[in-house]
Design an enzyme around this catalytic site. Structure first.
Site, PDB file in Angstrom:
ATOM      1  N   ARG A  42      11.500  -5.623   4.856  1.00 36.81           N
ATOM      2  CA  ARG A  42      11.369  -4.241   4.764  1.00 36.81           C
ATOM      3  C   ARG A  42      11.986  -3.148   5.664  1.00 36.81           C
ATOM      4  O   ARG A  42      12.351  -3.432   6.757  1.00 36.81           O
ATOM      5  CB  ARG A  42       9.764  -3.831   4.987  1.00 36.81           C
ATOM      6  CG  ARG A  42       9.436  -2.220   5.058  1.00 36.81           C
ATOM      7  CD  ARG A  42       8.043  -2.217   4.657  1.00 36.81           C
ATOM      8  NE  ARG A  42       7.160  -2.272   5.887  1.00 36.81           N
ATOM      9  CZ  ARG A  42       5.867  -2.181   6.103  1.00 36.81           C
ATOM     10  NH1 ARG A  42       5.198  -1.868   4.916  1.00 36.81           N
ATOM     11  NH2 ARG A  42       5.199  -2.463   6.963  1.00 36.81           N
ATOM     12  N   ARG A  47      10.634  -1.469  11.275  1.00 37.58           N
ATOM     13  CA  ARG A  47       9.802  -1.138  12.085  1.00 37.58           C
ATOM     14  C   ARG A  47       9.720  -1.908  13.386  1.00 37.58           C
ATOM     15  O   ARG A  47      10.030  -3.453  12.755  1.00 37.58           O
ATOM     16  CB  ARG A  47       8.409  -1.066  11.214  1.00 37.58           C
ATOM     17  CG  ARG A  47       8.353   0.293  10.938  1.00 37.58           C
ATOM     18  CD  ARG A  47       7.163   0.490   9.674  1.00 37.58           C
ATOM     19  NE  ARG A  47       5.935  -0.154  10.099  1.00 37.58           N
ATOM     20  CZ  ARG A  47       4.788  -0.131   9.600  1.00 37.58           C
ATOM     21  NH1 ARG A  47       4.525   0.414   8.143  1.00 37.58           N
ATOM     22  NH2 ARG A  47       3.657  -0.667   9.949  1.00 37.58           N
ATOM     23  N   LYS A  81       0.813  -1.230   0.048  1.00 36.62           N
ATOM     24  CA  LYS A  81       0.051  -0.040  -0.067  1.00 36.62           C
ATOM     25  C   LYS A  81       0.869   1.265  -0.001  1.00 36.62           C
ATOM     26  O   LYS A  81       0.590   2.245  -0.871  1.00 36.62           O
ATOM     27  CB  LYS A  81      -0.939   0.090   1.332  1.00 36.62           C
ATOM     28  CG  LYS A  81      -1.874  -1.203   1.472  1.00 36.62           C
ATOM     29  CD  LYS A  81      -3.064  -0.946   2.501  1.00 36.62           C
ATOM     30  CE  LYS A  81      -2.441  -1.044   3.745  1.00 36.62           C
ATOM     31  NZ  LYS A  81      -2.036  -2.309   4.106  1.00 36.62           N
ATOM     32  N   ARG A 135      -0.665  -9.045  13.314  1.00 33.74           N
ATOM     33  CA  ARG A 135      -1.212  -7.638  12.532  1.00 33.74           C
ATOM     34  C   ARG A 135      -2.136  -8.518  11.159  1.00 33.74           C
ATOM     35  O   ARG A 135      -3.130  -8.081  11.078  1.00 33.74           O
ATOM     36  CB  ARG A 135      -0.125  -7.130  11.681  1.00 33.74           C
ATOM     37  CG  ARG A 135       0.392  -6.048  12.689  1.00 33.74           C
ATOM     38  CD  ARG A 135       1.759  -5.565  12.280  1.00 33.74           C
ATOM     39  NE  ARG A 135       1.865  -4.725  10.810  1.00 33.74           N
ATOM     40  CZ  ARG A 135       2.778  -4.638  10.350  1.00 33.74           C
ATOM     41  NH1 ARG A 135       4.027  -5.153  10.524  1.00 33.74           N
ATOM     42  NH2 ARG A 135       2.418  -3.603   9.398  1.00 33.74           N
ATOM     43  N   ARG A 154      -9.995   0.981   8.411  1.00 37.26           N
ATOM     44  CA  ARG A 154      -9.687  -0.275   8.568  1.00 37.26           C
ATOM     45  C   ARG A 154     -10.482  -1.243   9.445  1.00 37.26           C
ATOM     46  O   ARG A 154     -10.426  -2.156   9.866  1.00 37.26           O
ATOM     47  CB  ARG A 154      -8.299  -0.198   9.467  1.00 37.26           C
ATOM     48  CG  ARG A 154      -6.779  -0.547   8.781  1.00 37.26           C
ATOM     49  CD  ARG A 154      -5.786  -0.258   9.887  1.00 37.26           C
ATOM     50  NE  ARG A 154      -4.602  -1.020   9.346  1.00 37.26           N
ATOM     51  CZ  ARG A 154      -3.473  -0.320   8.948  1.00 37.26           C
ATOM     52  NH1 ARG A 154      -3.501   0.921   8.456  1.00 37.26           N
ATOM     53  NH2 ARG A 154      -2.456  -1.440   8.818  1.00 37.26           N
TER      54      ARG A 154
END
Ligand code: AMP
Length: 217
Positions: A128, A161, A13, A172, A88
């Site tokens: 990431r 992160r 996203k 998540r 969300r």
């Protein structure tokens, strides 16, 4: 142009949002980035929300909804926007719908659903890296920065992160399946009010981007 990007963590996203906001010249509104800024700045909102982000849980609706309402009042969002990570929950989706009806906007709201398998998501998230300064996204395997650990755009330090660690990623994904995935049906059922687009987001970012822009009307 008014766009919403839906999809699980790791669907891309943030990456697609940056490319789309540049193409259509609309502000990229990432509630995750906004919350991380609040946490970094140790604001009241940041202190109240830090725990949720660390644990991969959703921040309570009232806090996020207020934050988004304030953001939409800024001038740059008057003629269009791109939401990344919002809504969300059903409550957030309903609140957004009410806001837009009140704003009397005419351009169709596009819901872009990024479809991706779980193995790809896990691989992308654990590799990431994000720039501490400008939030640009990298991947040590597929999109490395030119200088290791440094952002190509602003020379900021790249970091992983906390919620991209494997234990938190699982939570998540469960949160996504329970609270956000039902929005796909919610938007599909109201096809006359929205333009609903699904794209294959397991491909290279340019291919997915190409598919999105051919489907956006
Ligand atoms: P993201 O950067 O979109 O992956 O979001 C990171 C984290 O910020 C999420 O795991 C949540 O804790 C929080 N967050 C971001 N957007 C929302 C939202 N719309 N509602 C509730 N929590 C959110």
């Amino acid at each position: 142009m008014r766009l919403i990007l839906l999809g699980p963590p790791g669907a891309g996203k943030g990456v697609q949002a940056k490319m789309l906001s540049e193409k259509y010249n609309i502000p990229h509104i990432s509630t995750g980035d906004m919350l991380r800024e609040e946490i970094k700045g140790k604001t009241d909102l940041g202190e109240r929300t830090r725990k949720y982000l660390q644990e991969g849980k959703l921040v309570p609706d009232d806090l996020v909804i207020t934050m988004v309402k304030n953001r939409l009042q800024k001038d740059d969002a008057r003629d269009g926007f791109l939401f990344d990570g919002y809504p969300r929950t059903l409550e957030q989706a309903i609140s957004l719908q009410e806001l837009l009806v009140r704003a009397n906007s005419r351009s169709p709201l596009h819901i872009i659903n990024l479809e991706v398998d779980e193995a790809t998501v896990l691989r992308r998230l654990t590799t990431r890296r994000v720039c501490l300064q400008c939030a640009a996204i990298y991947n040590v395997l597929t999109m490395p920065s030119k200088k290791e650990g440094k952002c190509d755009k602003c020379e900021g330090s790249l970091y992983q992160r906390d919620d991209d660690k494997e234990e938190v990623i699982k939570d998540r994904l469960i949160t996504y399946a329970r609270q956000t995935e039902p929005l796909i049906d919610y938007y599909k059922k109201q096809a006359s009010d929205y333009v609903f687009i699904s794209v294959n987001a397991a491909k290279e970012k340019e291919e997915t981007f190409g598919e999105i822009i051919t489907k956006v009307i």
